[in-house]
Design a protein around this motif. Structure first.
Motif, short mmCIF file in Angstrom:
data_model
loop_
_atom_site.label_atom_id
_atom_site.label_comp_id
_atom_site.label_asym_id
_atom_site.label_seq_id
_atom_site.Cartn_x
_atom_site.Cartn_y
_atom_site.Cartn_z
N VAL A 160 90.40 44.11 -108.11
CA VAL A 160 89.05 44.29 -107.55
C VAL A 160 88.27 45.35 -108.33
CG1 VAL A 160 87.76 45.00 -105.51
CG2 VAL A 160 89.76 43.51 -105.27
N ARG A 229 83.44 46.86 -101.05
CA ARG A 229 83.88 45.59 -101.63
C ARG A 229 84.84 44.83 -100.70
NH1 ARG A 229 84.54 46.40 -108.15
NH2 ARG A 229 83.10 48.16 -108.41
N GLU A 231 84.68 42.05 -99.12
CA GLU A 231 84.84 40.62 -99.38
C GLU A 231 85.66 40.37 -100.64
OE1 GLU A 231 81.09 38.67 -99.35
OE2 GLU A 231 80.70 39.12 -97.23
N ASP A 232 85.49 41.20 -101.66
CA ASP A 232 86.29 41.05 -102.88
C ASP A 232 87.77 41.27 -102.58
OD1 ASP A 232 84.02 40.55 -104.36
OD2 ASP A 232 83.77 42.63 -104.99
N TYR A 233 88.05 42.27 -101.73
CA TYR A 233 89.44 42.52 -101.35
C TYR A 233 90.00 41.37 -100.53
CZ TYR A 233 90.26 47.25 -103.08
OH TYR A 233 90.48 48.34 -103.90
N LYS A 235 89.22 38.16 -100.82
CA LYS A 235 89.56 37.10 -101.77
C LYS A 235 90.84 37.42 -102.53
CE LYS A 235 84.69 35.83 -102.43
NZ LYS A 235 83.55 35.86 -103.39
#
Length: 310
Positions: A160, A229, A231-233, A235
């Motif tokens: 990330v 972040r 949402e990045d985590y 995913k």
């Protein structure tokens, strides 16, 4: 993404009170035993609207002490049979990994059960095979090692935050199943936990840490960036679980919004993963104290004593 709702004042007061009790419980857990628990908790000040919290705490203490007694039996079994046990704890920041690790180790022998919490790699370690620095922390026979974050850093924070390349990321997922199969073939019992919390719960826990001077040290700039972040985590977590959930070393998800239930559930599950029996100990006999009539205890200078402030 919808911004998590800030709790109203009543909810915030309840969370503050519950968090204060949880911090206080950390001391109680080490100082009291099952026989004295009800008496001590009965003397605790209690707000009527929070009576359910006190009832839950009584149940929590009773179960925690019982499970910790079973952990001692498991420890004896591991030593007796020279087992090698590795437990990985992964999850978002403030998910409660440290809390459950603390409860597992509280009453165990640190020479048998130890925690590996590795810092960021230095320049030399970055030039090594990725798994190399973790290998040195693996257990010998008769040891349990709890990894507070693990080699899955590459699948999470490194991915990330851009601390690894796309090729390094893909190589990790090519290697990690074989690496873990190799550990299991070598006789290591490998157990992997992911602590799952909601967006709203992490937001609330971060707010509590910001307001608590005793816990502000737990928040780093990296933690705050991870919050941004989310949402990045998410995913990265989903891909990690999909690509590294193997029969030899499956992932186990711990629902961790309720910290106390998460601790009990995780310890209960951990005990179920290793068949064990109570090891019979030899009775301990206190030896006779040796007395010498000519022994004289030498006085110690007053300046060497710690002041009796309390």
């Amino acid at each position: 993404m919808e911004k998590p709702k800030a709790p109203d004042q009543r909810d915030y007061d309840t969370r503050m009170y519950a968090d204060l009790l949880d911090s206080f419980d950390e001391e109680l857990e080490m100082e009291i035993d099952d026989h004295r628990m009800d008496e001590l908790l009965g003397d605790m000040p209690m707000r009527p609207e929070l009576e359910s919290l006190t009832k839950e705490r009584r149940f929590y203490f009773k179960e925690l002490f019982r499970l910790q007694g079973e952990l001692v039996k498991l420890q004896d079994w591991v030593v007796h049979n020279q087992l090698k046990v590795v437990v990985l704890f992964e999850g978002r920041d403030a998910a409660g990994k440290g809390g459950v690790i603390k409860r597992i180790t509280q009453r165990l022998n640190p020479r048998v059960c130890r925690v590996a919490a590795l810092p960021a790699p230095n320049d030399r370690e970055r030039s090594q095979w990725y798994f190399q620095r973790y290998v040195s922390h693996l257990p010998a026979g008769g040891e349990i090692v709890l990894f507070d974050r693990s080699w899955y850093n590459r699948a999470g924070v490194e991915r990330v935050m851009g601390f690894c390349t796309a090729d390094e990321y893909e190589e990790f997922f090519r290697t990690v199943p074989e690496f873990e199969k190799m550990l299991v073939r070598s006789g290591i019992v490998l157990i992997k936990y992911w602590f799952s919390i909601t967006d709203e719960e992490q937001y609330a826990r971060f707010q509590m840490r910001i307001r608590d001077p005793l816990k502000q040290w737990k928040l780093s700039p990296m933690d705050m960036e991870s919050r941004r972040r989310w949402e990045d985590y998410t995913k990265a977590k989903e891909e990690m679980l999909e690509r590294s959930h193997i029969p030899e070393a499956p992932w186990w998800i711990v629902e961790a919004v309720d910290k106390k239930k998460a601790r009990l559930n995780c310890i209960h599950h951990l005990l179920s993963q290793i068949p064990y029996h109570e090891v019979q100990r030899e009775p301990v006999a206190m030896p006779q104290r040796v007395h010498h009539p000519d022994y004289i205890r030498e006085p110690i200078p007053e300046a060497m004593y710690v002041p009796s402030v309390y």
